[in-house]
Design a protein around this motif. Structure first.
Motif, PDB file in Angstrom:
ATOM      1  N   LEU A  38       0.824  -1.201   0.000  1.00 17.97           N
ATOM      2  CA  LEU A  38       0.000   0.000   0.000  1.00 17.97           C
ATOM      3  C   LEU A  38       0.861   1.255   0.000  1.00 17.97           C
ATOM      4  O   LEU A  38       0.592   2.199  -0.748  1.00 17.97           O
ATOM      5  CB  LEU A  38      -0.927   0.003   1.212  1.00 17.97           C
ATOM      6  CG  LEU A  38      -1.879   1.196   1.299  1.00 17.97           C
ATOM      7  CD1 LEU A  38      -2.845   1.212   0.120  1.00 17.97           C
ATOM      8  CD2 LEU A  38      -2.655   1.175   2.609  1.00 17.97           C
ATOM      9  N   GLU A  39       1.892   1.266   0.815  1.00 11.28           N
ATOM     10  CA  GLU A  39       2.759   2.444   0.880  1.00 11.28           C
ATOM     11  C   GLU A  39       3.430   2.704  -0.466  1.00 11.28           C
ATOM     12  O   GLU A  39       3.478   3.842  -0.951  1.00 11.28           O
ATOM     13  CB  GLU A  39       3.825   2.278   1.968  1.00 11.28           C
ATOM     14  CG  GLU A  39       4.704   3.505   2.151  1.00 11.28           C
ATOM     15  CD  GLU A  39       5.409   3.504   3.474  1.00 11.28           C
ATOM     16  OE1 GLU A  39       5.686   4.610   3.983  1.00 11.28           O
ATOM     17  OE2 GLU A  39       5.701   2.418   4.012  1.00 11.28           O
ATOM     18  N   LYS A  40       3.919   1.658  -1.081  1.00 15.56           N
ATOM     19  CA  LYS A  40       4.559   1.798  -2.385  1.00 15.56           C
ATOM     20  C   LYS A  40       3.570   2.309  -3.428  1.00 15.56           C
ATOM     21  O   LYS A  40       3.902   3.184  -4.245  1.00 15.56           O
ATOM     22  CB  LYS A  40       5.137   0.455  -2.819  1.00 15.56           C
ATOM     23  CG  LYS A  40       5.875   0.496  -4.158  1.00 15.56           C
ATOM     24  CD  LYS A  40       6.443  -0.884  -4.500  1.00 15.56           C
ATOM     25  CE  LYS A  40       7.150  -0.852  -5.847  1.00 15.56           C
ATOM     26  NZ  LYS A  40       7.693  -2.194  -6.204  1.00 15.56           N
ATOM     27  N   THR A  41       2.359   1.776  -3.396  1.00 15.59           N
ATOM     28  CA  THR A  41       1.348   2.156  -4.381  1.00 15.59           C
ATOM     29  C   THR A  41       0.900   3.599  -4.201  1.00 15.59           C
ATOM     30  O   THR A  41       0.790   4.356  -5.173  1.00 15.59           O
ATOM     31  CB  THR A  41       0.131   1.214  -4.284  1.00 15.59           C
ATOM     32  OG1 THR A  41       0.564  -0.133  -4.477  1.00 15.59           O
ATOM     33  CG2 THR A  41      -0.903   1.560  -5.339  1.00 15.59           C
ATOM     34  N   LEU A  42       0.644   3.998  -2.963  1.00 14.97           N
ATOM     35  CA  LEU A  42       0.160   5.361  -2.717  1.00 14.97           C
ATOM     36  C   LEU A  42       1.220   6.408  -3.042  1.00 14.97           C
ATOM     37  O   LEU A  42       0.902   7.494  -3.535  1.00 14.97           O
ATOM     38  CB  LEU A  42      -0.309   5.509  -1.268  1.00 14.97           C
ATOM     39  CG  LEU A  42      -1.536   4.688  -0.865  1.00 14.97           C
ATOM     40  CD1 LEU A  42      -2.005   5.085   0.525  1.00 14.97           C
ATOM     41  CD2 LEU A  42      -2.668   4.821  -1.877  1.00 14.97           C
ATOM     42  N   LYS A  43       2.462   6.080  -2.786  1.00 15.04           N
ATOM     43  CA  LYS A  43       3.540   7.030  -3.100  1.00 15.04           C
ATOM     44  C   LYS A  43       3.689   7.247  -4.597  1.00 15.04           C
ATOM     45  O   LYS A  43       4.214   8.270  -5.039  1.00 15.04           O
ATOM     46  CB  LYS A  43       4.858   6.543  -2.487  1.00 15.04           C
ATOM     47  CG  LYS A  43       4.929   6.717  -0.974  1.00 15.04           C
ATOM     48  CD  LYS A  43       6.284   6.351  -0.440  1.00 15.04           C
ATOM     49  CE  LYS A  43       6.346   6.529   1.085  1.00 15.04           C
ATOM     50  NZ  LYS A  43       6.087   7.921   1.501  1.00 15.04           N
ATOM     51  N   SER A  44       3.208   6.296  -5.381  1.00 14.22           N
ATOM     52  CA  SER A  44       3.340   6.418  -6.831  1.00 14.22           C
ATOM     53  C   SER A  44       2.179   7.182  -7.466  1.00 14.22           C
ATOM     54  O   SER A  44       2.234   7.510  -8.650  1.00 14.22           O
ATOM     55  CB  SER A  44       3.428   5.022  -7.469  1.00 14.22           C
ATOM     56  OG  SER A  44       2.176   4.344  -7.368  1.00 14.22           O
ATOM     57  N   LYS A  45       1.134   7.460  -6.674  1.00 17.32           N
ATOM     58  CA  LYS A  45      -0.034   8.141  -7.224  1.00 17.32           C
ATOM     59  C   LYS A  45       0.122   9.651  -7.116  1.00 17.32           C
ATOM     60  O   LYS A  45       0.436  10.185  -6.055  1.00 17.32           O
ATOM     61  CB  LYS A  45      -1.312   7.672  -6.513  1.00 17.32           C
ATOM     62  CG  LYS A  45      -1.618   6.214  -6.797  1.00 17.32           C
ATOM     63  CD  LYS A  45      -3.001   5.844  -6.361  1.00 17.32           C
ATOM     64  CE  LYS A  45      -3.285   4.381  -6.717  1.00 17.32           C
ATOM     65  NZ  LYS A  45      -3.224   4.137  -8.170  1.00 17.32           N
ATOM     66  N   ARG A  46      -0.157  10.338  -8.211  1.00 16.70           N
ATOM     67  CA  ARG A  46       0.006  11.786  -8.246  1.00 16.70           C
ATOM     68  C   ARG A  46      -1.199  12.509  -7.677  1.00 16.70           C
ATOM     69  O   ARG A  46      -1.099  13.657  -7.269  1.00 16.70           O
ATOM     70  CB  ARG A  46       0.252  12.238  -9.689  1.00 16.70           C
ATOM     71  CG  ARG A  46       1.522  11.649 -10.305  1.00 16.70           C
ATOM     72  CD  ARG A  46       1.616  12.004 -11.777  1.00 16.70           C
ATOM     73  NE  ARG A  46       1.744  13.442 -11.956  1.00 16.70           N
ATOM     74  CZ  ARG A  46       1.565  14.063 -13.125  1.00 16.70           C
ATOM     75  NH1 ARG A  46       1.199  13.373 -14.179  1.00 16.70           N
ATOM     76  NH2 ARG A  46       1.729  15.369 -13.219  1.00 16.70           N
ATOM     77  N   GLU A  80      -2.756   3.926   8.908  1.00 16.17           N
ATOM     78  CA  GLU A  80      -1.670   4.863   9.203  1.00 16.17           C
ATOM     79  C   GLU A  80      -0.981   5.325   7.929  1.00 16.17           C
ATOM     80  O   GLU A  80      -0.649   6.506   7.777  1.00 16.17           O
ATOM     81  CB  GLU A  80      -0.662   4.198  10.144  1.00 16.17           C
ATOM     82  CG  GLU A  80      -1.189   4.002  11.561  1.00 16.17           C
ATOM     83  CD  GLU A  80      -0.277   3.158  12.426  1.00 16.17           C
ATOM     84  OE1 GLU A  80       0.617   2.464  11.859  1.00 16.17           O
ATOM     85  OE2 GLU A  80      -0.460   3.147  13.657  1.00 16.17           O
ATOM     86  N   ILE A  81      -0.804   4.410   6.997  1.00 14.78           N
ATOM     87  CA  ILE A  81      -0.179   4.747   5.714  1.00 14.78           C
ATOM     88  C   ILE A  81      -1.086   5.667   4.899  1.00 14.78           C
ATOM     89  O   ILE A  81      -0.621   6.621   4.272  1.00 14.78           O
ATOM     90  CB  ILE A  81       0.170   3.453   4.949  1.00 14.78           C
ATOM     91  CG1 ILE A  81       1.296   2.711   5.673  1.00 14.78           C
ATOM     92  CG2 ILE A  81       0.556   3.756   3.503  1.00 14.78           C
ATOM     93  CD1 ILE A  81       1.480   1.280   5.223  1.00 14.78           C
ATOM     94  N   ILE A  82      -2.368   5.372   4.904  1.00  9.74           N
ATOM     95  CA  ILE A  82      -3.336   6.241   4.216  1.00  9.74           C
ATOM     96  C   ILE A  82      -3.282   7.649   4.789  1.00  9.74           C
ATOM     97  O   ILE A  82      -3.256   8.646   4.046  1.00  9.74           O
ATOM     98  CB  ILE A  82      -4.751   5.640   4.328  1.00  9.74           C
ATOM     99  CG1 ILE A  82      -4.874   4.404   3.431  1.00  9.74           C
ATOM    100  CG2 ILE A  82      -5.825   6.668   3.966  1.00  9.74           C
ATOM    101  CD1 ILE A  82      -6.138   3.606   3.640  1.00  9.74           C
ATOM    102  N   TYR A  83      -3.234   7.755   6.100  1.00  8.78           N
ATOM    103  CA  TYR A  83      -3.159   9.058   6.767  1.00  8.78           C
ATOM    104  C   TYR A  83      -1.862   9.791   6.430  1.00  8.78           C
ATOM    105  O   TYR A  83      -1.857  10.973   6.069  1.00  8.78           O
ATOM    106  CB  TYR A  83      -3.280   8.866   8.279  1.00  8.78           C
ATOM    107  CG  TYR A  83      -3.012  10.111   9.082  1.00  8.78           C
ATOM    108  CD1 TYR A  83      -3.808  11.253   8.916  1.00  8.78           C
ATOM    109  CD2 TYR A  83      -1.977  10.152  10.006  1.00  8.78           C
ATOM    110  CE1 TYR A  83      -3.564  12.398   9.648  1.00  8.78           C
ATOM    111  CE2 TYR A  83      -1.719  11.295  10.744  1.00  8.78           C
ATOM    112  CZ  TYR A  83      -2.520  12.415  10.558  1.00  8.78           C
ATOM    113  OH  TYR A  83      -2.268  13.558  11.293  1.00  8.78           O
ATOM    114  N   GLN A  84      -0.760   9.084   6.521  1.00  7.47           N
ATOM    115  CA  GLN A  84       0.549   9.699   6.276  1.00  7.47           C
ATOM    116  C   GLN A  84       0.699  10.198   4.848  1.00  7.47           C
ATOM    117  O   GLN A  84       1.436  11.150   4.593  1.00  7.47           O
ATOM    118  CB  GLN A  84       1.657   8.692   6.608  1.00  7.47           C
ATOM    119  CG  GLN A  84       1.772   8.376   8.093  1.00  7.47           C
ATOM    120  CD  GLN A  84       2.535   7.091   8.376  1.00  7.47           C
ATOM    121  OE1 GLN A  84       3.056   6.444   7.448  1.00  7.47           O
ATOM    122  NE2 GLN A  84       2.604   6.702   9.638  1.00  7.47           N
ATOM    123  N   ASN A  85      -0.025   9.575   3.922  1.00  8.45           N
ATOM    124  CA  ASN A  85       0.087   9.963   2.518  1.00  8.45           C
ATOM    125  C   ASN A  85      -1.042  10.877   2.044  1.00  8.45           C
ATOM    126  O   ASN A  85      -1.117  11.198   0.857  1.00  8.45           O
ATOM    127  CB  ASN A  85       0.157   8.705   1.645  1.00  8.45           C
ATOM    128  CG  ASN A  85       1.496   7.994   1.743  1.00  8.45           C
ATOM    129  OD1 ASN A  85       2.440   8.345   1.033  1.00  8.45           O
ATOM    130  ND2 ASN A  85       1.599   7.025   2.638  1.00  8.45           N
TER     131      ASN A  85
END
Length: 292
Positions: A58-66, A95-100
């Protein structure tokens, strides 16, 4: 319970994404569509498949979304089933959703979600959070039969109340309505009155009935034989092997449902409810110059 390394965690496109951290469920709801053979389970439904690398994916995927968007979870398997208490994978993903800076729409029947209410509150303040709770049966004795391994309806109402107190918007699923079992005016009215009292944003219903497919049908009928003797034969006589099983009271109950929603400004069209849950406020979806 068994663990796997998943290849991906988000499904969907165009800003509409869903996430299922687990496959299978331990809640034991007698009508669960996710048991259907079309979902191609290769293991027992109660042998929960755990995507142990879900947070990393999830973290990898969300970081790749603009562009920021809403992430839905719970459509196939409850993110707060029993193993989540120990594993905390849902919490880690939140937590990852929140951080991103993304939003989330969570669907559950479990009061374990209260463990994460502070985190859900933070997500709602920084982006958007919607909590969805299924309420099918106001009578708790009947609830223990239909949904035996999860908290009862009264407790779920308490969960909704606590979310509302935090300003977290809520959606209720009043489905399925089981023919000859919970398809009464008294049951639907009691649930609807609680929704009005709480001030829920919307209520989702798909026609006051039940759907049955291969795999799900056999499990449901076995439960009918156990708890409602003679009911299976009544179903077979009326519905045969139909996929859609509308309540004989569907017209009356649907009219009641729509009237109460309209009178109290509650969304009742499923598409409208889904549209609301999938939309992140513009101020969060705008890309900064650093995203270009």
């Amino acid at each position: 319970m068994h663990f796997v390394d998943a290849k991906g965690i988000l499904t969907g496109s165009g800003g509409r994404y869903g996430m299922n951290i687990y496959r299978g469920c331990s809640h034991g709801c007698i009508y669960c569509d996710s048991r259907s053979k079309c979902y191609q389970f290769t293991h027992s439904f109660e042998d929960i498949e755990v995507k142990k690398n879900a947070p990393e994916l999830l973290e990898k995927t969300l970081k790749s979304k603009r562009k920021k968007c809403m992430i839905g979870t719970g459509s196939m398997s409850d993110p707060y089933m029993h193993c989540e208490k120990e594993l905390q994978l849902t919490r880690k993903c939140l937590e990852i959703i929140y951080q991103n800076g993304f939003g989330v729409a969570v669907q559950t029947k479990s009061d374990l979600i209260l463990r994460d209410i502070d985190l859900l509150d933070e997500i709602n303040r920084s982006a958007k959070c919607v909590v969805q709770m299924t309420l099918t049966t106001y009578d708790d004795d009947l609830c223990r039969i239909l949904e035996p391994n999860v908290c009862n309806t009264k407790r779920r109402i308490e969960v909704l109340e606590k979310m509302q107190e935090r300003g977290i918007p809520t959606i209720v699923w009043i489905t399925p309505i089981l023919p000859f079992i919970n398809d009464t005016k008294e049951n639907v009215t009691a649930i609807m009155n609680e929704c009005v009292r709480l001030g829920v944003k919307g209520i989702i219903n798909f026609g006051m009935g039940l759907t049955l497919r291969e795999g799900d049908r056999e499990y449901y009928y076995a439960a009918l034989d156990k708890f409602f003797p003679g009911m299976k034969e009544r179903y077979i006589k009326r519905y045969g092997n139909d996929y859609e099983l509308p309540s004989p009271n569907a017209k009356e109950l649907t009219g009641l449902f729509r009237h109460i929603c309209k009178e109290n400004g509650i969304m009742s069209n499923p598409d409208e409810c889904f549209g609301y849950m999938q939309k992140l406020p513009d101020k969060y979806t705008q890309m900064s110059i650093f995203d270009l």
